[in-house]
Design an enzyme around this catalytic site. Structure first.
Site, short mmCIF file in Angstrom:
data_model
loop_
_atom_site.label_atom_id
_atom_site.label_comp_id
_atom_site.label_asym_id
_atom_site.label_seq_id
_atom_site.Cartn_x
_atom_site.Cartn_y
_atom_site.Cartn_z
N PRO A 9 0.85 -1.19 0.00
CA PRO A 9 0.00 0.00 0.00
C PRO A 9 0.89 1.24 0.00
CG PRO A 9 0.06 -0.99 2.18
CD PRO A 9 0.98 -1.79 1.33
N ASP A 24 5.95 2.61 1.67
CA ASP A 24 5.05 1.51 2.02
C ASP A 24 4.34 1.92 3.30
OD1 ASP A 24 3.88 -0.78 3.02
OD2 ASP A 24 5.59 -2.09 2.55
N HIS A 25 3.02 2.07 3.22
CA HIS A 25 2.25 2.61 4.34
C HIS A 25 2.22 1.68 5.54
CE1 HIS A 25 0.15 6.05 5.56
NE2 HIS A 25 -0.42 6.34 4.41
N ARG A 26 2.62 0.45 5.37
CA ARG A 26 2.65 -0.46 6.51
C ARG A 26 3.85 -0.14 7.41
NH1 ARG A 26 2.65 -5.76 2.91
NH2 ARG A 26 4.29 -4.46 2.00
#
Ligand SMILES: Cc1cc2nc3c(=O)[nH]c(=O)nc-3n(C[C@H](O)[C@H](O)[C@H](O)COP(=O)(O)OP(=O)(O)OC[C@H]3O[C@@H](n4cnc5c(N)ncnc54)[C@H](O)[C@@H]3O)c2cc1C
Length: 1006
Positions: free
Chosen positions: A321, A476-478
């Site tokens: 994401p 990476d939004h994680r």
């Protein structure tokens, strides 16, 4: 109606007319599948497997074992009817069954190596050897194109290359044979039975990948493609209902987040084992193929391995994401600073990214399935490069956080060159921790890049615009959120727009010498601040001691316009080195060399020179001439440089006052702002009964007092097996003296690299008697009639009658009369305590040379003197023992620069070494100087040369090359590429570097 096919004796070479059946591997009536081996036959070249590519049933009549069958005649048949064990004479044989001949028991397969986790097959690009060619361990036989790069295929077995050989351009599955190695040239198969480009080896010939311990195999990948690891602390998942799963499988399932319900078990009685769990996690390829596929009209061509790998990785990146953040940055200052330092802007930007990342370590992390974060602090950045074929390759610049810019630049220069032709080792492109893609040079005004699994962020740099250069990070939004990236970019902006704060320092590495820092300072406008205390001193700096340490220090200070006084309690500068050490001992060694060398003239065909006669008077005259000339030259130079040189003994009265006791006249004091202590270390005599007492008579000598011999002693007892003892032992041996050396420890020359030391000791023991683990009881008698009493390891006592005893039992600083406590200078044992900048516990007082302990060598003292001067000038700089060197003037000469493997390992460096004996060097053979070896030690991670060790005649000149390599942080590649002249011993440096490079490359994937 049944169909029958003949299995015929193939013609495997022009000369072959018939073959002999050796075995049948299947029996008539047996089911035969494509790729089965049905028989073995002996041809005129080798025993071959007969493999059929026709499914059916083996049918007779089968040729008898041992029968000779003409080429083209039937060996047996294949029928499509079960139970049909023999073809009747009148039945029609439709055609031949297609067969393939594979050398049987004749060779070890050279298999397609798996060079990365994602690689499943490779393309044969070239064959570097031909069938029948001799193969040596480590030879490169072929190059193959993997999904990432073109790689060499190396073999680790001697023999001869044999076919069948995969055609250039053919696609071979990982672990499948490309060729074979046989042990006998006669067995080499060059029949032209080739694995053609469209022949699917993987469909037909199943050869298991070679076991890891098999001698001939291609390096296997470091990481297995499927990770079966349960290193984490998560508790195992519960047992699946109604099923069995091994405890380890349940632990792995917890780590990987795999649901065991519905999973097929391949263990005994269907138990789910760890491998089943690992397989359940989808691979990149499976992820890619599981996504909806859209029908595209037209005739597609197959992707190459590389195109496939990129496609799968890119599709897998859809699982990330991501979000984008852009900031405009003015790169002008960084570009100018990089240019001034001769560093590429790419490298400077990578370093800036790393510097900024120190505050935002998250940028360097990664998401790991399932629900884990990998927190890493190694800055290994992938930097995209355009390859010569137009594609993008992303080599990794390793260890950016800890390497100076110069080192990174040299890494980068090398990497780019190979990346352009896609010649990268897996470690050079696998597992980046962050990635940079710079398309500015292509004129793009803005773009985003796609991070692949394994990194949290990728930086896209576009072309410079009116607002600056757009730097866009896709995160990476994680792992990251928008604020993380925005703050990081803001810091990166500051770092890039004001580079002077970090760009100079990153080159110094805390070990820069004065000269280096001076060069650095010249590139900027900042004025160094000298720590010499301001005040109305008699002298801003006083240097106590005029040996190599003091003199070099005083000269550097004077050269920079500092008013210096150098007090030395001898009439001329030069210290121990000139008057009692390096110079006089080497003058003796030079005479001894002439004697020793003449003994071997006859080997080279020159007779009549082997009875040289020592003229002691002339030896001494020559030695004294060298010393006095150099002493006078030094004093003249010092005075010419406006150093106030004084003769006398100096001692501290307080922190800024020195009392000077001249040879003649009254003591007086001077005040000083800062001081440098370089008073050396005299010979140390241990309390052996009679040793100290006989110093006065001259029956016992030290390196301070040996310089007044009327003639060389006939018999010499040496106590101490260090460098000075060994040098003296060989000198006097060559002068005709009988020498006994006693050492109280188990080993002599303990300070020398172990292997070099051992070989030198073995050589020495052929010339003199050495007693180790000796208990020295007493030195008694008078000059000319000394008795050295000792007990050997077993406790057996002996007495050595000799003319004199030399105590070569080390050197120890004697600061007892220096008044150090009054100046606030602390000791560490006998030596003055200093830091790497040579600063003592009194901030305005520095110390250098033998008086601070460590390596007690003239060049070490001089270096430390210059480091002290540099710090007093405000330029900074540190002494780095890891780059220091030494030569033992033995025969052959031992020497080292930098670290040994053992020393490097103790420092946590993964070091490797290569060594070569002098006996293989052409020049050494010509001159008969074949004893010894050279060793090259390199840091495996960076390829940088960190040590060179010698045992060779002419080490004293050879070592200069080693010093340059270590000090210049040269890499193996640089040395391997350097052109050394022939025939000279320096050629060995290139050979060693190439050998070590090859070894590292070979083992990189093991
Ligand atoms: C036999 C022998 C062979 C050697 N061979 C080599 C070699 O081949 N290569 C090598 O690199 N090294 C060699 N060395 C070692 C080398 O000589 C020393 O490491 C080097 O001289 C140390 O330099 P320094 O400036 O620290 O001290 P020194 O050279 O000892 O100089 C100190 C000076 O300070 C003076 N001094 C002492 N106290 C005072 C005081 N209070 N006031 C005023 N002056 C004072 C001393 O008289 C002396 O002149 C050898 C040594 C020996 C004994």
């Amino acid at each position: 109606m049944s169909q029958h096919y003949a299995i015929t004796m193939p013609q495997l070479s022009d000369t072959m007319t018939e073959g002999v059946v050796v075995t049948w591997e299947k029996q008539a009536g047996d089911r035969v599948e494509r790729g089965d081996i049905v028989a073995t036959v002996e041809t005129d070249k080798a025993i071959m497997d007969v493999e059929v590519f026709k499914a059916g049933y083996l049918a007779g009549p089968l040729a008898d074992v041992g029968a000779t069958i003409a080429v083209g005649a039937a060996l047996g048949y294949i029928t499509d009817t079960a139970g049909d064990v023999a073809i009747a004479a009148d039945e029609v044989v439709e055609e031949q069954a297609q067969t393939e001949m594979i050398p049987h028991h004749a060779g070890t397969p050279v298999v397609m190596p798996q060079l990365s986790d994602t690689m499943t097959e490779g393309i044969v690009v070239t064959w570097e050897k031909q069938p029948g060619d001799v193969i040596k361990r480590g030879d490169i036989v072929a190059t193959v194109e993997t999904d990432k790069a073109i790689m060499d295929v190396e073999v680790f077995q001697d023999g001869f290359l044999s076919g069948p050989i995969a055609d250039v351009g053919s696609v071979i599955e990982v672990g499948h044979p490309m060729a074979f190695i046989v042990d006998d040239a006669a067995k080499a198969n060059d029949t032209g039975v080739t694995i053609s480009a469209d022949h699917k080896v993987k469909d037909t010939h199943k050869v298991a990948p070679p076991a890891v311990d098999r001698p001939a195999h291609i390096p296997m990948p470091k990481a297995a493609p499927v990770q079966v690891s349960a290193e984490g602390t998560l508790p195992p998942v519960g047992r699946p209902s109604g099923r069995q799963a091994s405890p380890y499988a349940r632990k792995v399932a917890a780590q990987l987040g795999v649901n065991l319900t519905g999973l097929a078990g391949t263990g005994p009685a269907g138990v789910i084992v760890a491998a089943d769990v690992a397989r359940a996690r989808p691979s990149m390829q499976e992820v890619a193929h599981s996504l909806p596929q859209v029908d595209v009209p037209g005739q597609g061509r197959k992707m190459t391995s590389m195109e496939k790998a990129v496609s799968h990785a890119m599709t897998a990146s859809l699982t990330l994401p991501t979000f984008n953040v852009t900031m405009n940055i003015d790169t002008a200052a960084l570009t100018a600073a990089a240019k001034a330092k001769k560093i590429s802007v790419t490298v400077a930007i990578a370093k800036a990214c790393s510097v900024a990342m120190a505050k935002f370590p998250r940028m360097n992390w990664a998401y790991q399935p399932v629900d884990k974060l990998v927190e890493r602090d190694n800055h290994d950045f992938g930097v995209a490069v355009m390859s010569n074929d137009g594609g993008l390759v992303v080599p990794i610049l390793h260890g950016i956080e800890k390497k100076p810019l110069e080192a990174l630049q040299s890494d980068w220069t090398e990497l780019v060159e190979r990346a352009r032709v896609r010649k990268l080792a897996p470690a050079e492109y696998s597992n980046p921790s962050f990635t940079i893609s710079n398309m500015g040079m292509l004129g793009v005004s803005h773009f985003t890049a796609i991070p692949t699994p394994g990194i949290a962020a990728i930086l896209a740099i576009a072309a410079n615009g009116s607002q600056g250069t757009p730097f866009t990070i896709t995160g990476d939004h994680r792992v990251l959120n928008g604020a993380d990236v925005a703050l990081y970019l803001a810091t990166l902006k500051q770092t890039i727009e004001a580079p002077e704060g970090w760009i100079q320092g990153s080159g110094v590495r805390g070990q820069g010498t004065a000269a280096e820092t001076v060069a650095g300072a010249a590139a900027t406008t900042s004025v160094p601040v000298s720590p010499i205390p301001e005040g109305n001193w008699d002298f801003p700096v006083v240097v106590v001691g005029g040996g190599p340490g003091g003199e070099d220090c005083a000269r550097d200070l004077a050269d920079h316009g500092v008013r210096v006084m150098m007090i030395n309690n001898e009439p001329f500068p030069g210290g121990e080195c000139l008057w009692r050490g390096c110079i006089p001992s080497k003058a003796w060694r030079a005479a001894a060399d002439v004697i020793r060398n003449r003994a071997h003239d006859a080997d080279m065909g020159v007779d009549g020179t082997n009875t040289p006669k020592l003229n002691w008077e002339q030896v001494e005259k020559h030695r004294r001439w060298v010393q006095s000339s150099r002493g006078e030259m030094a004093l003249k130079a010092d005075k010419g440089m406006k150093i106030d040189v004084r003769e006398g003994y100096g001692e501290f009265v307080d922190a800024h006052t020195l009392k000077i006791t001249p040879v003649e006249g009254e003591p007086y004091t001077i005040s000083f702002g800062a001081a440098v202590i370089a008073t050396g270390a005299p010979a140390f005599v241990p309390p052996i009964p009679g040793a100290r007492e006989n110093l006065a008579t001259g029956g016992v000598l030290t390196s301070d007092t040996i310089w007044n011999l009327a003639s060389p002693p006939k018999k010499l007892g040496i106590v101490g097996g260090g460098v000075i003892g060994v040098e003296m032992a060989q000198i006097f041996r060559d002068f005709g003296t009988e020498v006994l050396m006693l050492e109280r420890h188990e080993r002599i020359l303990a300070e020398i690299e172990e292997e070099i030391g051992k070989v030198l000791v073995a050589s020495l023991e052929k010339e003199i008697t050495v007693v180790t683990s000796a208990d020295i009881k007493e030195a008694s008698g008078k000059p000319g009639k000394m008795k050295l009493r000792y007990a050997n390891k077993e406790g057996v006592e002996s007495v050595f009658d000799c003319d004199v005893v030399l105590m070569a039992t080390g050197k120890r600083p004697d600061t007892s009369r220096l008044g150090l406590d009054k100046a606030g200078v602390a000791l560490d044992g006998a030596a003055i305590k200093v830091d790497a900048r040579c600063q003592t516990s009194a901030p305005h007082i520095y110390a250098a040379g033998d008086v601070i302990g460590g390596y007690m060598l003239a060049h070490t003292a001089a270096t430390q003197g210059r480091v002290a001067a540099s710090n007093l000038l405000g330029h900074g700089g540190e002494y780095d023992q890891d780059r220091d060197c030494a030569v033992t003037f033995s025969r052959p000469q031992a020497g080292f620069v930098g670290l040994s493997v053992a020393q490097a390992k103790a420092k946590g460096i993964d070091a490797v070494e290569a060594k070569m004996p002098m006996s293989i060097d052409a020049k050494a053979m010509i001159t008969g100087e074949t004893e010894g070896m050279i060793k090259l030690v390199a840091d495996k991670a960076s390829g940088r040369i960190i040590g060179v060790h010698f045992l060779a005649d002419h080490t004293d000149t050879l070592i200069g090359t080693g010093v340059t390599m270590v000090a210049g942080e040269m890499t193996l590649t640089q040395v391997a590429r350097a052109i050394f002249p022939h025939p000279t011993q320096t050629e060995l440096f290139g050979e060693l570097a190439r050998r070590l490079l090859n070894r590292l490359r070979r083992t990189a994937n093991k």
